[in-house]
Scaffold this motif. Structure first.
Motif, PDB file in Angstrom:
ATOM      1  N   ARG A  32      -8.409   3.402  -1.343  1.00  0.00           N
ATOM      2  CA  ARG A  32      -8.346   2.755  -0.014  1.00  0.00           C
ATOM      3  C   ARG A  32      -9.523   1.694  -0.064  1.00  0.00           C
ATOM      4  NH1 ARG A  32      -6.515   5.395   4.230  1.00  0.00           N
ATOM      5  NH2 ARG A  32      -5.593   7.416   3.856  1.00  0.00           N
ATOM      6  N   SER A  33      -9.568   0.831   0.865  1.00  0.00           N
ATOM      7  CA  SER A  33     -10.537  -0.344   0.642  1.00  0.00           C
ATOM      8  C   SER A  33     -11.962   0.004   0.750  1.00  0.00           C
ATOM      9  CB  SER A  33      -9.972  -1.511   1.505  1.00  0.00           C
ATOM     10  OG  SER A  33      -9.993  -1.322   2.804  1.00  0.00           O
ATOM     11  N   VAL A  41      -4.867   1.848   3.118  1.00  0.00           N
ATOM     12  CA  VAL A  41      -4.467   2.109   1.664  1.00  0.00           C
ATOM     13  C   VAL A  41      -4.175   0.712   1.133  1.00  0.00           C
ATOM     14  CG1 VAL A  41      -2.803   3.429   0.148  1.00  0.00           C
ATOM     15  CG2 VAL A  41      -3.678   4.631   2.286  1.00  0.00           C
ATOM     16  N   VAL A  42      -4.765   0.571  -0.093  1.00  0.00           N
ATOM     17  CA  VAL A  42      -4.359  -0.591  -0.857  1.00  0.00           C
ATOM     18  C   VAL A  42      -3.361  -0.372  -1.950  1.00  0.00           C
ATOM     19  CG1 VAL A  42      -6.593  -1.725  -0.322  1.00  0.00           C
ATOM     20  CG2 VAL A  42      -6.590  -0.460  -2.383  1.00  0.00           C
ATOM     21  N   PRO A  77     -12.988  -3.631  -7.663  1.00  0.00           N
ATOM     22  CA  PRO A  77     -13.572  -4.152  -6.571  1.00  0.00           C
ATOM     23  C   PRO A  77     -12.627  -3.899  -5.243  1.00  0.00           C
ATOM     24  CG  PRO A  77     -13.891  -5.646  -8.334  1.00  0.00           C
ATOM     25  CD  PRO A  77     -12.866  -4.601  -8.795  1.00  0.00           C
ATOM     26  N   GLY A  78     -13.307  -3.548  -4.340  1.00  0.00           N
ATOM     27  CA  GLY A  78     -12.495  -2.976  -3.037  1.00  0.00           C
ATOM     28  C   GLY A  78     -11.656  -1.956  -3.080  1.00  0.00           C
ATOM     29  N   GLU A  79     -11.773  -0.914  -4.144  1.00  0.00           N
ATOM     30  CA  GLU A  79     -10.758   0.388  -4.204  1.00  0.00           C
ATOM     31  C   GLU A  79     -11.517   1.494  -4.529  1.00  0.00           C
ATOM     32  OE1 GLU A  79      -8.131  -0.348  -7.228  1.00  0.00           O
ATOM     33  OE2 GLU A  79      -6.910  -2.178  -6.183  1.00  0.00           O
ATOM     34  N   TYR A  80     -11.470   2.412  -3.521  1.00  0.00           N
ATOM     35  CA  TYR A  80     -12.043   3.626  -3.555  1.00  0.00           C
ATOM     36  C   TYR A  80     -11.096   4.783  -3.304  1.00  0.00           C
ATOM     37  CZ  TYR A  80     -16.521   0.989  -2.573  1.00  0.00           C
ATOM     38  OH  TYR A  80     -17.465   0.229  -2.531  1.00  0.00           O
TER      39      TYR A  80
END
Length: 99
Positions: A32-33, A41-42, A77-80
């Motif tokens: 997720r972002s 969801v990315v 970056p921007g992904e959790y």
């Protein structure tokens, strides 16, 4: 160069090495972002994925195969992803806290 001298290239490679952690077997984990299921969801990690954790932060409480936690792992970056799906061997932080 004598046999007792250190190889600076080898030392650099060792210093830059990062630990990879296994995602729970049998799970395709949503990335997720942000640190909550409210974030979009990315991408989705494939079965058998491993991840490098750059930093961690508190977010939404999640229950998964490795317990219930509010720690989220930043894998890019921007992904959790929730730490409840990552085998870190710890119930606490294993990486620096995200800013």
């Amino acid at each position: 160069m004598g046999t007792d001298e250190k190889n600076p290239v080898g030392d650099t490679v060792t210093a830059l090495s990062a630990t990879r952690y296994a995602v729970a077997p049998g799970y395709r984990v949503n990335v997720r972002s942000g640190p909550s299921t409210a974030y979009p969801v990315v991408r989705v990690l494939p079965l058998g994925a491993t991840v490098m954790i750059s930093c961690q932060k508190y977010g939404e409480w999640i229950s998964g195969p490795y317990g219930t936690t509010r720690i989220w792992d930043s894998i890019a970056p921007g992904e959790y992803i929730s730490d409840a799906y990552v085998s870190t061997g710890s119930d606490g932080f294993v990486a620096p806290r995200c800013a």
